[in-house]
Design a protein around this motif. Structure first.
Motif, PDB file in Angstrom:
ATOM      1  N   ARG A  29      -5.653 -43.568  20.547  1.00 12.18           N
ATOM      2  CA  ARG A  29      -4.276 -43.165  20.787  1.00 12.18           C
ATOM      3  C   ARG A  29      -4.023 -43.084  22.282  1.00 12.18           C
ATOM      4  N   PHE A  30      -2.844 -43.543  22.702  1.00 20.11           N
ATOM      5  CA  PHE A  30      -2.470 -43.549  24.114  1.00 20.11           C
ATOM      6  C   PHE A  30      -1.035 -43.058  24.241  1.00 20.11           C
ATOM      7  N   ASP A  31      -0.819 -42.073  25.098  1.00 19.29           N
ATOM      8  CA  ASP A  31       0.516 -41.522  25.340  1.00 19.29           C
ATOM      9  C   ASP A  31       0.725 -41.382  26.843  1.00 19.29           C
ATOM     10  N   VAL A  32       1.894 -41.758  27.296  1.00 19.42           N
ATOM     11  CA  VAL A  32       2.248 -41.619  28.700  1.00 19.42           C
ATOM     12  C   VAL A  32       3.750 -41.373  28.786  1.00 19.42           C
ATOM     13  N   GLY A  33       4.152 -40.626  29.797  1.00 12.56           N
ATOM     14  CA  GLY A  33       5.573 -40.353  29.958  1.00 12.56           C
ATOM     15  C   GLY A  33       5.918 -39.970  31.376  1.00 12.56           C
ATOM     16  N   THR A  34       7.194 -40.038  31.695  1.00 12.38           N
ATOM     17  CA  THR A  34       7.700 -39.644  33.015  1.00 12.38           C
ATOM     18  C   THR A  34       8.871 -38.701  32.816  1.00 12.38           C
ATOM     19  N   SER A  35       9.120 -37.869  33.846  1.00 10.64           N
ATOM     20  CA  SER A  35      10.218 -36.917  33.765  1.00 10.64           C
ATOM     21  C   SER A  35      10.889 -36.829  35.127  1.00 10.64           C
ATOM     22  N   ALA A  36      12.206 -36.883  35.124  1.00  8.50           N
ATOM     23  CA  ALA A  36      13.004 -36.751  36.343  1.00  8.50           C
ATOM     24  C   ALA A  36      14.199 -35.876  36.025  1.00  8.50           C
ATOM     25  N   SER A  37      15.009 -35.651  37.017  1.00  8.94           N
ATOM     26  CA  SER A  37      16.145 -34.738  36.833  1.00  8.94           C
ATOM     27  C   SER A  37      17.128 -35.266  35.807  1.00  8.94           C
ATOM     28  N   ARG A  38      17.314 -36.596  35.727  1.00  7.21           N
ATOM     29  CA  ARG A  38      18.295 -37.142  34.796  1.00  7.21           C
ATOM     30  C   ARG A  38      17.726 -38.199  33.845  1.00  7.21           C
ATOM     31  N   LEU A  39      16.406 -38.452  33.885  1.00 10.75           N
ATOM     32  CA  LEU A  39      15.839 -39.473  33.025  1.00 10.75           C
ATOM     33  C   LEU A  39      14.410 -39.095  32.624  1.00 10.75           C
ATOM     34  N   ASP A  40      14.138 -39.149  31.294  1.00  5.79           N
ATOM     35  CA  ASP A  40      12.802 -38.934  30.759  1.00  5.79           C
ATOM     36  C   ASP A  40      12.395 -40.169  29.964  1.00  5.79           C
ATOM     37  N   THR A  41      11.163 -40.611  30.125  1.00  8.90           N
ATOM     38  CA  THR A  41      10.644 -41.758  29.384  1.00  8.90           C
ATOM     39  C   THR A  41       9.305 -41.405  28.763  1.00  8.90           C
ATOM     40  N   GLY A  42       8.982 -42.094  27.670  1.00  9.45           N
ATOM     41  CA  GLY A  42       7.707 -41.890  27.008  1.00  9.45           C
ATOM     42  C   GLY A  42       7.274 -43.131  26.248  1.00  9.45           C
ATOM     43  N   TYR A  43       5.974 -43.384  26.248  1.00 10.63           N
ATOM     44  CA  TYR A  43       5.420 -44.533  25.524  1.00 10.63           C
ATOM     45  C   TYR A  43       4.150 -44.072  24.807  1.00 10.63           C
ATOM     46  N   SER A  44       3.993 -44.511  23.562  1.00  3.55           N
ATOM     47  CA  SER A  44       2.799 -44.130  22.801  1.00  3.55           C
ATOM     48  C   SER A  44       2.306 -45.328  21.992  1.00  3.55           C
ATOM     49  N   ALA A  45       0.997 -45.397  21.805  1.00  3.76           N
ATOM     50  CA  ALA A  45       0.374 -46.449  21.004  1.00  3.76           C
ATOM     51  C   ALA A  45      -0.843 -45.865  20.309  1.00  3.76           C
ATOM     52  N   SER A  46      -1.074 -46.330  19.060  1.00  2.00           N
ATOM     53  CA  SER A  46      -2.209 -45.811  18.301  1.00  2.00           C
ATOM     54  C   SER A  46      -2.773 -46.904  17.410  1.00  2.00           C
ATOM     55  N   ARG A  47      -4.068 -46.818  17.145  1.00  2.00           N
ATOM     56  CA  ARG A  47      -4.755 -47.727  16.235  1.00  2.00           C
ATOM     57  C   ARG A  47      -5.803 -46.943  15.458  1.00  2.00           C
ATOM     58  N   ASN A  48      -6.061 -47.375  14.214  1.00  2.75           N
ATOM     59  CA  ASN A  48      -7.090 -46.709  13.427  1.00  2.75           C
ATOM     60  C   ASN A  48      -7.665 -47.677  12.414  1.00  2.75           C
ATOM     61  N   ALA A  49      -8.824 -47.386  11.898  1.00  2.00           N
ATOM     62  CA  ALA A  49      -9.490 -48.226  10.905  1.00  2.00           C
ATOM     63  C   ALA A  49     -10.125 -47.347   9.840  1.00  2.00           C
ATOM     64  N   THR A  50      -9.994 -47.772   8.579  1.00  2.00           N
ATOM     65  CA  THR A  50     -10.537 -47.056   7.426  1.00  2.00           C
ATOM     66  C   THR A  50     -11.447 -47.994   6.639  1.00  2.00           C
ATOM     67  N   ILE A  51     -12.544 -47.490   6.123  1.00  2.00           N
ATOM     68  CA  ILE A  51     -13.499 -48.282   5.366  1.00  2.00           C
ATOM     69  C   ILE A  51     -13.447 -47.877   3.894  1.00  2.00           C
ATOM     70  N   ILE A  52     -13.315 -48.890   3.007  1.00  2.00           N
ATOM     71  CA  ILE A  52     -13.359 -48.674   1.564  1.00  2.00           C
ATOM     72  C   ILE A  52     -14.570 -49.429   1.025  1.00  2.00           C
ATOM     73  N   ALA A  53     -15.406 -48.755   0.244  1.00  2.00           N
ATOM     74  CA  ALA A  53     -16.617 -49.363  -0.306  1.00  2.00           C
ATOM     75  C   ALA A  53     -16.570 -49.321  -1.822  1.00  2.00           C
ATOM     76  N   LEU A  54     -17.031 -50.399  -2.442  1.00  2.00           N
ATOM     77  CA  LEU A  54     -17.034 -50.512  -3.904  1.00  2.00           C
ATOM     78  C   LEU A  54     -18.424 -50.936  -4.375  1.00  2.00           C
ATOM     79  N   GLU A  55     -18.945 -50.216  -5.369  1.00  2.00           N
ATOM     80  CA  GLU A  55     -20.220 -50.559  -6.005  1.00  2.00           C
ATOM     81  C   GLU A  55     -19.925 -51.049  -7.427  1.00  2.00           C
ATOM     82  N   MET A  56     -20.541 -52.169  -7.799  1.00  2.00           N
ATOM     83  CA  MET A  56     -20.358 -52.715  -9.145  1.00  2.00           C
ATOM     84  C   MET A  56     -21.713 -53.133  -9.702  1.00  2.00           C
ATOM     85  N   HIS A  57     -21.858 -53.019 -11.048  1.00  2.00           N
ATOM     86  CA  HIS A  57     -23.109 -53.347 -11.717  1.00  2.00           C
ATOM     87  C   HIS A  57     -22.794 -54.054 -13.023  1.00  2.00           C
TER      88      HIS A  57
END
Length: 575
Positions: A172-200
């Motif tokens: 996850r990445f977040d960044v932002g700026t703040s001024a008297s009349r302007l605020d900005t923000g940017y965010s990005a995120s990534r994730n991974a999940t593992i699913i496992a299956l056993e069969m016989h």
């Protein structure tokens, strides 16, 4: 005096505002206490039925191994395995994070591997006490009254979702700026999940799991998102703006992929066929569908239609030399619908992405650098001479461009009797013969039997199975031994050569055939002694290119002194 006048006007405005607010409050209270007249919304509500409908055409649910299942079907057919009864236990998910119908996915996978080979018949015997349905209730009643018998399966599948590890890696990445009349923000995120299956795979008779017949696979699904926020102020006023985009790969498609893969592995090991040939197809490449979609999007409607029409010509769905047809052409829509039906797609009659992908997938190969490359075509619709063959389904396509000569409908027949190793030389007199016929395109199929004494009769269609239209790549059993009334049995007759010939055509040929061939099925056809005589009649009625012929023959030997018990003695005849 000048100071008092503005003060008076301000007080007057305040009184008017208070009066208006009080009046609005009274009206609001009265409005809430009065019933709403639904009739005033009739015009608005009339759009509900149309708005409730999906706006995207439905498509077949596929996985990376859908073509591998069809490949396995061909391998099992070549291995000539007899039909095997199989069932499956429920596939539980103890994590409760993958709520999918795993057992039904297994049934679909086994069915896809049995269209041609008839390798498996699924026995649906399980009774869920907690959720009784009509079929289960009727089954229980019939079983208790001895009016129904369930066949015991030979094999059963078991397994479970072994684990679901969510967010194994996350960024996850977040960044932002703040001024008297302007605020900005940017965010990005990534994730991974593992699913496992056993069969016989287990032996149902002993309820033991067969050693070595197991499958343990896992798949990774991920998600990502990006967001941008802006907030500004001008004087006493402010404005906010935010935009984001996200994706999340669902667990349903991942589970179908795991189940298809696990079923292929278990069946391949059990049947002792080279199943790995079906897992190394180019269509199993993780980026195959995405790359095809990129080519589809950059082509545009005109090139998409041109490429698909070229493929339809090469496959025989459109005549050779057909000029480019408009999308609303009845001839094109009919050809598309037949191709879609034969390919397991929704028969919409329009050029959509699933149709484009199915029509051109055989002309895609794996380049030396590991990427997917087109063979003989470009996104603009131009056709070039390929340097190498392309991989397809169960075999490689030879060097060719898309615009090749039309492919004729193929009719394949196969003896389905359980055979020992090697070719079956002959049948004894009275021994039952079981065949299957398959067509490469949906066609009208007529099958005839010629005995060793010079007699010919029609087997299909008949009074019990009167329809001649059969689906592509779906085994037609001769006779249909899986139904209570197969209409006839086919026994080896007098010593000599017996033969079955099947004829496929795009239209029903019966009205054009000579009168003797229009007679009833399972009766001797007067004036015809061989399958060649029938073929000549088809050629005179439909033309030499109006049908496709397939045949198979076997030798009949004299019955031994001690024949097998229960061997019927009748020739093909109605039951």
């Amino acid at each position: 005096m000048k100071t008092a006048l503005p003060m008076f006007r301000a007080l007057q405005r305040q009184r008017l505002a208070c009066t208006a607010a009080a009046l609005a409050g009274v009206l609001l209270v009265q409005g809430c206490t009065m019933p709403v007249d639904a009739r005033k919304d009739a015009a608005f509500q009339s759009y509900a039925s149309q708005s409730d409908r999906p706006v995207v055409r439905p498509t077949r649910s596929i996985s990376s191994f859908s073509d591998s299942l069809m490949c396995m079907d061909h391998l099992l057919r070549e291995a000539q395995l007899p039909p095997t009864l199989i069932t499956s236990k429920q596939i539980p998910d103890y994590s409760s994070r993958v709520p999918v119908a795993s057992k039904d996915m297994i049934i679909t996978a086994l069915s896809q591997m049995s269209r041609l080979s008839n390798a498996f018949r699924f026995v649906d015997y399980e009774v869920d006490i907690a959720r009784q349905d009509t079929v289960q209730n009727l089954t229980t009643i019939l079983l208790n009254n001895n009016q129904m018998q369930l066949q015991r399966p030979a094999l059963y599948l078991s397994g479970a979702v072994a684990y679901v590890d969510q967010n194994v890696i996350s960024n996850r990445f977040d960044v932002g700026t703040s001024a008297s009349r302007l605020d900005t923000g940017y965010s990005a995120s990534r994730n991974a999940t593992i699913i496992a299956l056993e069969m016989h795979l287990g032996d149902f008779r002993t309820r033991t799991l067969i050693p070595g017949l197991d499958s343990a696979n896992e798949v990774i699904i991920g998600g990502a998102g990006q967001g941008l926020d802006l907030a500004g102020r001008i004087g006493s006023y402010g404005v906010k703006f935010n935009v984001g985009r996200d994706y999340a790969q669902g667990a349903g498609s991942a589970m179908r992929t795991l189940i298809d893969l696990g079923t292929i592995e278990l069946v391949g090991k059990w049947a002792r066929v080279p199943y790995w040939q079906c897992l190394t197809l180019d269509q199993t490449h993780p980026n195959f569908q995405r790359q095809m979609r990129d080519w589809f999007d950059e082509s545009g409607p005109q090139a998409q239609s041109s490429l698909v029409q070229s493929s339809l010509i090469s496959r025989g769905y459109l005549p050779l030399g057909t000029e480019p047809l408009p999308s609303n052409s009845p001839q094109l829509r009919t050809a598309l619908a037949r191709f879609q039906a034969d390919s397991g797609l929704v028969a919409s009659g329009v050029v959509d992405f699933p149709t484009y992908e199915r029509a051109l997938r055989n002309y895609v190969t794996l380049a030396p650098d590991g990427t997917l490359a087109r063979v003989g075509w470009t996104s603009t619709g131009a056709v070039a001479t390929p340097a190498t063959g392309a991989s397809a389904g169960a075999a490689a396509v030879p060097e060719a461009t898309i615009a090749t000569a039309p492919e004729a409908t193929r009719v394949e027949l196969q003896i389905e009797n359980p055979l020992p190793a090697g070719e079956r030389a002959a049948f004894e007199e009275g021994e039952q013969v079981f065949l299957s016929a398959t067509v490469s395109r949906t066609s009208h199929l007529y099958c005839y039997f010629a005995d060793a004494r010079g007699g010919v009769m029609r087997l299909l269609p008949n009074a019990i199975h009167p329809h001649s239209l059969v689906s592509a790549q779906l085994s037609t059993r001769i006779p249909d031994w899986m139904t209570p009334n197969p209409a006839f049995i086919m026994d080896a007759g007098k010593p000599g050569t017996e033969k079955v010939g099947c004829f496929a055509s795009d239209t029903d040929p019966l009205p054009a055939l000579p009168a003797p061939l229009q007679g009833p099925a399972l009766k001797a056809v007067p004036g015809f002694r061989t399958i060649d005589d029938v073929s000549d009649a088809f050629a005179k009625s439909l033309g030499s290119n109006g049908f496709t012929r397939g045949e198979i023959q076997w030798q009949v030997t004299t019955k031994r002194s001690s024949p097998a018990q229960g061997a019927p003695a009748a020739k093909p005849a109605a039951r």
